[in-house]
Write a protein that holds these residues in place. Structure first.
Motif, mmCIF file in Angstrom:
data_model
loop_
_atom_site.group_PDB
_atom_site.id
_atom_site.type_symbol
_atom_site.label_atom_id
_atom_site.label_comp_id
_atom_site.label_asym_id
_atom_site.label_seq_id
_atom_site.Cartn_x
_atom_site.Cartn_y
_atom_site.Cartn_z
ATOM 1 N N LYS A 1 0.799 -1.243 0.000
ATOM 2 C CA LYS A 1 0.000 0.000 0.000
ATOM 3 C C LYS A 1 0.823 1.280 0.000
ATOM 4 C CE LYS A 1 -3.932 -2.259 0.350
ATOM 5 N NZ LYS A 1 -4.912 -2.310 -0.690
ATOM 6 N N TYR B 1 5.797 4.780 10.795
ATOM 7 C CA TYR B 1 4.686 4.003 10.224
ATOM 8 C C TYR B 1 4.602 2.673 10.962
ATOM 9 C CZ TYR B 1 4.061 6.874 5.976
ATOM 10 O OH TYR B 1 3.782 7.868 5.082
ATOM 11 N N ILE C 1 1.193 1.506 7.348
ATOM 12 C CA ILE C 1 0.159 2.493 7.652
ATOM 13 C C ILE C 1 0.800 3.683 8.355
ATOM 14 C CG2 ILE C 1 -1.989 2.900 8.918
ATOM 15 C CD1 ILE C 1 -2.558 -0.127 8.602
ATOM 16 N N LEU D 1 -9.446 4.757 9.033
ATOM 17 C CA LEU D 1 -8.557 4.136 8.065
ATOM 18 C C LEU D 1 -9.327 3.698 6.829
ATOM 19 C CD1 LEU D 1 -5.586 3.248 7.656
ATOM 20 C CD2 LEU D 1 -6.290 0.990 8.470
ATOM 21 N N CYS E 1 -5.130 2.308 2.858
ATOM 22 C CA CYS E 1 -4.430 2.308 4.151
ATOM 23 C C CYS E 1 -3.897 3.699 4.491
ATOM 24 C CB CYS E 1 -3.350 1.246 4.215
ATOM 25 S SG CYS E 1 -4.053 -0.406 4.409
ATOM 26 N N HIS E 2 -4.696 4.720 4.163
ATOM 27 C CA HIS E 2 -4.433 6.100 4.579
ATOM 28 C C HIS E 2 -5.545 6.511 5.523
ATOM 29 C CE1 HIS E 2 -1.628 7.745 1.236
ATOM 30 N NE2 HIS E 2 -1.372 6.477 1.477
ATOM 31 N N TRP E 3 -5.225 7.425 6.433
ATOM 32 C CA TRP E 3 -6.229 7.962 7.351
ATOM 33 C C TRP E 3 -7.009 9.057 6.642
ATOM 34 C CZ3 TRP E 3 -7.016 5.091 11.396
ATOM 35 C CH2 TRP E 3 -5.980 4.287 11.880
#
Length: 121
Positions: free
Chosen positions: A58, A65, A75, A85, A90-92
């Motif tokens: 990802k 991370y 992440i 999430l 897999c980004h906030w």
């Protein structure tokens, strides 16, 4: 013949990325071989390959991370408690999308909303 670079994340407690190490194809023809090389030369057992082009896992690993083994993904650190999430990237992400009106905004965690940045001329 061009030597390819391979990047490996050193994982600490709770699978947090501590460092990124670079190896060439000779030392890391495979991920397993690269990990074995780093285990031997760095005397440390926990490594995972990371990819600058994000073709796998990802995201390219960064210090701080977390490597999530179940998702097989790196992440980034969660910046705001209210953010969630995105399982695909897999980004906030903010619980509400940033307005798409060409203006500039900052996230306000207290109000859990986007606030326009007003420029003083």
């Amino acid at each position: 013949y061009r030597l390819m670079k391979k990047y490996f994340a050193k994982l600490g407690l709770n699978s947090k990325v501590q460092e990124i190490h670079l190896l060439g194809d000779n030392d890391a023809p495979t991920e397993k071989a690269g990990i074995a090389c780093l285990h031997k030369t760095q005397n440390y057992p926990f490594w995972v390959q990371t990819f600058k082009d994000r073709s796998q896992r990802k995201n390219y690993a960064g210090i701080g991370y977390t490597y999530d083994e179940d998702r097989d993904a790196f992440i980034p650190k969660k910046i705001f408690n209210s953010w969630v999430l995105n399982e695909t990237t897999c980004h906030w992400e903010a619980p509400t999308p940033r307005p798409d009106d060409g203006k500039f905004y900052n996230w306000n965690e207290e109000t859990t909303s986007w606030e326009e940045i007003i420029k003083n001329n």
